[in-house]
Scaffold this active site. Structure first.
Site, PDB file in Angstrom:
ATOM      1  N   ASP A  44     -59.322  -8.985 -26.402  1.00 44.63           N
ATOM      2  CA  ASP A  44     -60.391  -8.233 -27.082  1.00 44.63           C
ATOM      3  C   ASP A  44     -61.340  -9.138 -27.858  1.00 44.63           C
ATOM      4  OD1 ASP A  44     -58.230  -5.407 -27.942  1.00 44.63           O
ATOM      5  OD2 ASP A  44     -59.150  -6.061 -26.066  1.00 44.63           O
ATOM      6  N   ARG A  67     -56.761  -0.390 -14.876  1.00 43.09           N
ATOM      7  CA  ARG A  67     -56.016   0.302 -15.952  1.00 43.09           C
ATOM      8  C   ARG A  67     -54.921   1.244 -15.413  1.00 43.09           C
ATOM      9  NH1 ARG A  67     -59.329  -0.169 -20.629  1.00 43.09           N
ATOM     10  NH2 ARG A  67     -57.399   0.005 -21.809  1.00 43.09           N
ATOM     11  N   PRO A  68     -54.006   0.815 -14.572  1.00 45.35           N
ATOM     12  CA  PRO A  68     -52.941   1.697 -14.086  1.00 45.35           C
ATOM     13  C   PRO A  68     -51.949   2.050 -15.199  1.00 45.35           C
ATOM     14  CG  PRO A  68     -52.526  -0.537 -13.393  1.00 45.35           C
ATOM     15  CD  PRO A  68     -53.867  -0.552 -14.073  1.00 45.35           C
ATOM     16  N   LYS A 128     -58.536   0.397 -34.979  1.00 43.05           N
ATOM     17  CA  LYS A 128     -58.596   1.483 -33.986  1.00 43.05           C
ATOM     18  C   LYS A 128     -57.307   1.492 -33.165  1.00 43.05           C
ATOM     19  CE  LYS A 128     -60.626   0.578 -29.928  1.00 43.05           C
ATOM     20  NZ  LYS A 128     -59.838   0.848 -28.730  1.00 43.05           N
ATOM     21  N   ASN A 129     -56.846   0.317 -32.749  1.00 41.44           N
ATOM     22  CA  ASN A 129     -55.689   0.272 -31.846  1.00 41.44           C
ATOM     23  C   ASN A 129     -54.359   0.501 -32.557  1.00 41.44           C
ATOM     24  OD1 ASN A 129     -57.531  -0.101 -29.892  1.00 41.44           O
ATOM     25  ND2 ASN A 129     -57.107  -2.274 -29.538  1.00 41.44           N
ATOM     26  N   ARG A 161     -67.271   3.401 -30.442  1.00 41.39           N
ATOM     27  CA  ARG A 161     -65.875   3.785 -30.176  1.00 41.39           C
ATOM     28  C   ARG A 161     -64.924   3.015 -31.088  1.00 41.39           C
ATOM     29  NH1 ARG A 161     -63.913   3.787 -24.182  1.00 41.39           N
ATOM     30  NH2 ARG A 161     -62.064   4.100 -25.447  1.00 41.39           N
ATOM     31  N   ASP A 221     -48.523   2.641 -14.177  1.00 45.10           N
ATOM     32  CA  ASP A 221     -47.241   2.619 -13.453  1.00 45.10           C
ATOM     33  C   ASP A 221     -46.068   2.199 -14.344  1.00 45.10           C
ATOM     34  OD1 ASP A 221     -48.788   0.178 -13.354  1.00 45.10           O
ATOM     35  OD2 ASP A 221     -47.137  -0.697 -12.203  1.00 45.10           O
ATOM     36  N   LEU A 222     -46.323   1.302 -15.287  1.00 46.51           N
ATOM     37  CA  LEU A 222     -45.214   0.821 -16.138  1.00 46.51           C
ATOM     38  C   LEU A 222     -44.778   1.912 -17.126  1.00 46.51           C
ATOM     39  CD1 LEU A 222     -46.577  -2.792 -16.810  1.00 46.51           C
ATOM     40  CD2 LEU A 222     -44.929  -2.066 -15.076  1.00 46.51           C
ATOM     41  N   CYS A 269     -61.973   1.680 -15.650  1.00 46.45           N
ATOM     42  CA  CYS A 269     -63.079   1.658 -16.619  1.00 46.45           C
ATOM     43  C   CYS A 269     -63.781   0.323 -16.432  1.00 46.45           C
ATOM     44  CB  CYS A 269     -62.536   1.833 -18.042  1.00 46.45           C
ATOM     45  SG  CYS A 269     -61.632   0.411 -18.571  1.00 46.45           S
TER      46      CYS A 269
HETATM   47  C1  EPZ Z   1     -54.388  -1.981 -25.306  1.00 44.75           C
HETATM   48  O1  EPZ Z   1     -54.806  -1.402 -24.084  1.00 44.75           O
HETATM   49  C2  EPZ Z   1     -55.615  -1.965 -26.207  1.00 44.75           C
HETATM   50  N1  EPZ Z   1     -56.034  -0.582 -26.416  1.00 44.75           N
HETATM   51  C3  EPZ Z   1     -56.741  -2.772 -25.542  1.00 44.75           C
HETATM   52  O2  EPZ Z   1     -57.857  -2.778 -26.434  1.00 44.75           O
HETATM   53  C4  EPZ Z   1     -56.254  -4.202 -25.362  1.00 44.75           C
HETATM   54  O3  EPZ Z   1     -57.251  -4.947 -24.695  1.00 44.75           O
HETATM   55  C5  EPZ Z   1     -54.968  -4.209 -24.526  1.00 44.75           C
HETATM   56  O4  EPZ Z   1     -53.970  -3.347 -25.108  1.00 44.75           O
HETATM   57  C6  EPZ Z   1     -54.410  -5.621 -24.463  1.00 44.75           C
HETATM   58  O5  EPZ Z   1     -53.290  -5.691 -23.681  1.00 44.75           O
HETATM   59  C7  EPZ Z   1     -55.368   0.166 -27.330  1.00 44.75           C
HETATM   60  O6  EPZ Z   1     -54.420  -0.279 -27.946  1.00 44.75           O
HETATM   61  C8  EPZ Z   1     -55.857   1.565 -27.502  1.00 44.75           C
HETATM   62  P1  EPZ Z   1     -52.098  -2.846 -21.628  1.00 44.75           P
HETATM   63  P2  EPZ Z   1     -53.704  -0.935 -22.992  1.00 44.75           P
HETATM   64  O7  EPZ Z   1     -51.228  -1.715 -21.193  1.00 44.75           O
HETATM   65  O8  EPZ Z   1     -52.463  -0.501 -23.658  1.00 44.75           O
HETATM   66  C9  EPZ Z   1     -51.853  -3.683 -16.953  1.00 44.75           C
HETATM   67  C10 EPZ Z   1     -60.102  -2.522 -27.055  1.00 44.75           C
HETATM   68  O9  EPZ Z   1     -61.134  -3.115 -26.733  1.00 44.75           O
HETATM   69  N2  EPZ Z   1     -50.989  -2.502 -16.885  1.00 44.75           N
HETATM   70  O10 EPZ Z   1     -51.540  -3.846 -22.590  1.00 44.75           O
HETATM   71  O11 EPZ Z   1     -54.372  -0.004 -22.069  1.00 44.75           O
HETATM   72  C11 EPZ Z   1     -53.282  -3.351 -17.357  1.00 44.75           C
HETATM   73  O12 EPZ Z   1     -54.044  -2.977 -16.223  1.00 44.75           O
HETATM   74  C12 EPZ Z   1     -59.084  -2.154 -26.002  1.00 44.75           C
HETATM   75  O13 EPZ Z   1     -59.797  -2.190 -28.226  1.00 44.75           O
HETATM   76  C13 EPZ Z   1     -50.372  -2.192 -15.687  1.00 44.75           C
HETATM   77  O14 EPZ Z   1     -50.537  -2.872 -14.682  1.00 44.75           O
HETATM   78  O15 EPZ Z   1     -53.459  -2.314 -22.226  1.00 44.75           O
HETATM   79  C14 EPZ Z   1     -53.750  -4.661 -17.931  1.00 44.75           C
HETATM   80  O16 EPZ Z   1     -54.130  -5.520 -16.867  1.00 44.75           O
HETATM   81  C15 EPZ Z   1     -59.508  -2.602 -24.615  1.00 44.75           C
HETATM   82  N3  EPZ Z   1     -49.582  -1.084 -15.613  1.00 44.75           N
HETATM   83  C16 EPZ Z   1     -52.500  -5.217 -18.602  1.00 44.75           C
HETATM   84  O17 EPZ Z   1     -51.401  -4.542 -17.986  1.00 44.75           O
HETATM   85  C17 EPZ Z   1     -49.364  -0.286 -16.715  1.00 44.75           C
HETATM   86  O18 EPZ Z   1     -48.608   0.703 -16.609  1.00 44.75           O
HETATM   87  C18 EPZ Z   1     -52.447  -4.970 -20.103  1.00 44.75           C
HETATM   88  O19 EPZ Z   1     -52.641  -3.580 -20.319  1.00 44.75           O
HETATM   89  C19 EPZ Z   1     -49.999  -0.621 -17.936  1.00 44.75           C
HETATM   90  C20 EPZ Z   1     -50.796  -1.739 -18.000  1.00 44.75           C
END
Ligand code: EPZ
Length: 420
Positions: free
Chosen positions: A307, A123-124, A24-25, A399, A126-127, A118
């Site tokens: 995950d 889930r911000p 999925k990812n 999902r 900002d980056l 969620c």
């Molecule tokens: C991806 O989510 C995956 N989803 C998630 O899988 C997975 O748990 C996660 O990466 C692991 O890091 C998909 O690929 C669709 P992140 P993503 O940006 O991209 C913080 C599942 O169950 N952050 O890597 O949304 C964020 O809050 C799902 O399949 C910021 O602070 O995750 C988190 O604490 C759940 N600012 C951390 O970084 C930002 O701009 C990692 O988030 C972006 C993220």
């Protein structure tokens, strides 16, 4: 409403062969990457899960036409109709934010609803925003929507403050059509990010450093079509490995990438599961009678995947001893624990740690799914809980898992989906 009903017991032994679906990812960014070209892209081995249909609904609104035959998707975005990602679609699936980078690159403008929080955290994004601004986008936030605009993106050097899978993917896609070179530092190294880069290179992008923390992208004027196979879902595979470990099972997984599961395999072997890598696309997992407890800390790839945290907690309820599970990626990813307590687990949460005491015999109960991986952990617990377990709100499970109950049933589980 659909539910899952499981009749579990301690003597269940899952046995047989299971074929792992596409990730999925990996498929979600692959689909949004098709916004970067007006030519047709073919994606094979796609998982037929709810999130794929959600992103395709959004893509259609943006101007895509597509068709799906079995597990193959062909999709084309000849012209962008309206670069708007509406709130209800973003709320349904946070990964819709992955249209932001490609829309900006192809169309010069994008309006995307800010994803809310969620069940697993705030889930911000900002980056994502900071990175796109460094590529020349001007971004405003009004009425819960982000509007990003850029006549033409230009290359730059960007270092992510923290590893972000979605942020890395959005910036790579945006940089493909920017003027000049972009250097991204502190990139996520998840296989799904690397697979996205492989697709983009097939489409004509110039990307160096695949799978590394520093990725260099030389912008090109346009991208073309391609055919690409979606990599197997390492988290679905990990979920079945834990199912075998929980039930002293003997399961062969096919269409899997063992090399994407190093840390999960290492932890399971430590806890007593015998895992044989049969070849580059299959492995065998034989569960042990005694399960050894251990401490786990989630971290970005190649560390232990967040995950897999919920699934591993279920395994540790059956281990003799105390395990400390530390969740470092999301700030609220323990919602499964309240439900596991109702099945009789002995788990205490303190800050980012779940302290699991085992071995506890679980008993079936009525439960509620709260997020995708939490649902998977309830299914796993239901397999070994004595008696009947009902899991409500299984749309969360659908999902990201393709027919999970059918796959488990074929291995000997007493599990079915019931309509009420
Ligand atoms: C991806 O989510 C995956 N989803 C998630 O899988 C997975 O748990 C996660 O990466 C692991 O890091 C998909 O690929 C669709 P992140 P993503 O940006 O991209 C913080 C599942 O169950 N952050 O890597 O949304 C964020 O809050 C799902 O399949 C910021 O602070 O995750 C988190 O604490 C759940 N600012 C951390 O970084 C930002 O701009 C990692 O988030 C972006 C993220």
């Amino acid at each position: 409403m659909e539910k899952i009903r499981i009749f579990g017991n301690q003597n269940l032994r899952l046995k047989g062969k299971v074929r792992i679906s596409g990730a999925k990812n990996a498929v979600l960014p692959a689909i949004t990457a098709t916004l970067l070209t007006q030519e047709k892209v073919r994606l094979k081995n796609i998982p037929l899960v709810k999130d794929v249909y959600t992103i395709l609904t959004l893509m259609k609104e943006l101007g895509a036409s597509y068709n799906i035959k079995k597990n193959s998707l062909s999709i084309q975005v000849k012209k962008i109709q309206s670069p708007q990602a509406p709130y209800e679609l973003i709320q349904a699936m946070r990964a819709s934010i992955l249209v932001l980078g490609p829309l900006l690159a192809r169309f010069g403008k994008a309006t995307v609803a800010l994803p809310g929080g969620c069940a697993i955290g705030s889930r911000p994004i900002d980056l994502h925003i900071h990175g796109l601004e460094k590529l020349g986008a001007s971004i405003s936030l009004k009425h819960g929507y982000i509007t990003a605009e850029a006549k033409k993106l230009h290359g730059n050097e960007i270092e992510f403050e923290k590893k972000t899978v979605g942020g890395t993917e959005n910036l790579i896609m945006a940089a493909c059509l920017a003027l000049g070179e972009t250097v991204l530092k502190n990139c996520s190294q998840e296989p799904e990010v690397t697979s996205l880069c492989e697709l983009l290179v097939k489409m004509g992008a110039r990307i160096d450093g695949l799978g590394e923390e520093t990725i260099r992208i030389k912008g090109v004027s346009e991208l073309g079509g391609a055919t690409h196979e979606i990599i197997p879902d390492r988290i679905e595979a990990g979920t079945f490995l834990v199912a075998s470990a929980l039930t002293q099972g003997d399961i062969v997984l096919t269409r899997v990438r063992p090399d994407h599961l190093d840390t999960v395999i290492e932890k399971l072997r430590y806890s007593g599961t015998q895992i044989e890598i049969l070849n580059s696309s299959s492995l065998r997992a034989i569960g042990s009678k005694e399960i050894r407890s251990q401490d786990i800390t989630t971290s970005p790839y190649p560390g232990f995947p967040t995950d897999m945290q919920a699934q591993f907690i279920v395994l540790m309820t059956q281990a003799s001893g105390t395990s400390f599970i530390t969740e470092t990626i999301f700030d609220r990813r323990f919602s499964h624990i309240n439900e596991l307590l109702r099945l009789g687990a002995n788990i205490e949460v303190s800050g980012d740690k779940a302290i699991v005491k085992g071995k506890t015999l679980l008993s079936g109960a009525e439960t509620r799914a709260t997020d995708l991986r939490a649902s998977a952990s309830l299914v796993l617990a239901g397999l070994i809980a004595s008696g009947r377990t009902i899991i409500n709100e299984i749309e969360h499970l659908d999902r990201g898992y393709e027919r999970l109950e059918d796959k488990l049933k074929s291995l000997g589980a007493k599990i079915e989906r019931i309509k009420t």
